[in-house]
Design a protein around this motif. Structure first.
Motif, PDB file in Angstrom:
ATOM      1  N   GLU A  91       0.831  -1.209   0.000  1.00  0.00           N
ATOM      2  CA  GLU A  91       0.000   0.000   0.000  1.00  0.00           C
ATOM      3  C   GLU A  91       0.858   1.248   0.000  1.00  0.00           C
ATOM      4  N   ARG A  92       1.903   1.234   0.803  1.00  0.00           N
ATOM      5  CA  ARG A  92       2.808   2.389   0.868  1.00  0.00           C
ATOM      6  C   ARG A  92       3.372   2.726  -0.500  1.00  0.00           C
ATOM      7  N   ILE A  93       3.728   1.731  -1.247  1.00  0.00           N
ATOM      8  CA  ILE A  93       4.331   1.933  -2.563  1.00  0.00           C
ATOM      9  C   ILE A  93       3.295   2.383  -3.591  1.00  0.00           C
ATOM     10  N   SER A  94       2.069   1.876  -3.482  1.00  0.00           N
ATOM     11  CA  SER A  94       1.069   2.104  -4.531  1.00  0.00           C
ATOM     12  C   SER A  94       0.213   3.348  -4.300  1.00  0.00           C
ATOM     13  N   LYS A  95       0.049   3.774  -3.047  1.00  0.00           N
ATOM     14  CA  LYS A  95      -0.799   4.930  -2.755  1.00  0.00           C
ATOM     15  C   LYS A  95      -0.062   6.228  -3.061  1.00  0.00           C
ATOM     16  N   PRO A  96      -0.792   7.311  -3.357  1.00  0.00           N
ATOM     17  CA  PRO A  96      -0.123   8.585  -3.661  1.00  0.00           C
ATOM     18  C   PRO A  96       0.582   9.205  -2.458  1.00  0.00           C
TER      19      PRO A  96
END
Length: 294
Positions: A91-96
């Motif tokens: 999530e950290r990598i994919s979220k803005p």
């Protein structure tokens, strides 16, 4: 949502409230009654130690940030809940954007009854750039915060210039630096740096967590904080440096990895920072001297 449309002041205000609430909770705690546990995180006691205070402080912060995080689609990344969670890392990598939270940095000095601990909250965009940095020092109720492009503040007053002149090169270091195999070589480089800048010597200061170490660099006209790269996991984590990286950049101090490049605060394969090390310096001249020599 673009950075321009993100309500940074509102988000910063919320992070400030969260940090103060958690910090006041920490300061009320009876340290003598704490049960200490150790987690699988890095190679030092300082990085592995955890208490119920760490966990409860993170819950306080999460609850404070929850409404704005949900509304702006910001993922929460806290040290105690995200250490080895692949889902959170994804999530950290994919979220803005993501909240990067250390609910109690410097747990070791805290349980030992020493100064050197802090609450740290940052908002980091997907590129790895920290947009907000908030640090609260419970021991003296000092608040430091910054918003990218809007300056840094200590207790609501703009931070401008070092608070203390430097006769020596102040070097803030983790306890692990004492036993580092490169200790003597690095100390020689630091002494040469001090001489080049017409300072009397090097003054090594140990005992604080990473957040406090970085903040102390900002207080001196000639100072640095160094984390050397190493192959094994450790070397601090993203939540140790995200908030202070924002604050340092807004005070025109120096923050980078050991090679002079931007910190990898949204690392795709780990939460640790051991792969590139960390360098804070009170000014660019000192940083440029050290880069390539450490």
């Amino acid at each position: 949502m673009s950075r321009q449309s993100l309500p940074l002041q509102q988000l910063c205000d919320t992070a400030v409230r969260a940090a103060i609430e958690a910090g006041q909770f920490i300061q009320r705690t009876d340290r003598g009654a704490l049960r200490q546990e150790f987690k699988n995180a890095g190679g030092s006691a300082a990085s592995q130690l955890v208490t119920q205070v760490d966990l409860d402080s993170e819950k306080i912060i999460r609850n404070c940030l929850q409404s704005v995080a949900k509304h702006e689609d910001i993922v929460f990344v806290g040290e105690e809940s995200s250490e080895n969670t692949a889902e959170v890392m994804s999530e950290r990598i994919s979220k803005p954007y993501y909240w990067c939270v250390d609910p109690l940095d410097g747990t070791l000095p805290f349980v030992e009854g020493r100064a050197g601990y802090a609450v740290s909250i940052a908002l980091v965009e997907q590129s790895g750039i920290p947009l907000i940095g908030v640090v609260y020092h419970p021991e003296d109720a000092t608040l430091i915060y910054a918003i990218k492009g809007q300056g840094a503040y200590r207790d609501q007053m703009p931070m401008s210039g070092a608070a203390f002149a430097s006769k020596s090169l102040m070097v803030f270091a983790d306890e692990s630096f004492r036993g580092d195999k490169n200790h003597d070589n690095v100390l020689t480089t630091l002494k040469a740096c001090a001489k080049d800048f017409q300072l009397t010597d090097v003054e090594l200061v140990y005992g604080s967590g990473a957040v406090k170490n970085a903040c102390q660099v900002l207080d001196y006209a000639a100072a640095c904080y160094i984390k050397l790269p190493k192959p094994e996991d450790g070397g601090g984590s993203i939540w140790d440096f995200a908030a202070t990286a924002c604050i340092a950049s807004e005070t025109r101090s120096w923050v980078s990895n050991i090679y002079g490049d931007a910190l990898d605060l949204n690392r795709r394969d780990s939460n640790f920072m051991n792969h590139q090390g960390v360098l804070y310096a009170s000014n660019e001249r000192i940083a440029r001297y050290l880069i390539g020599k450490l």
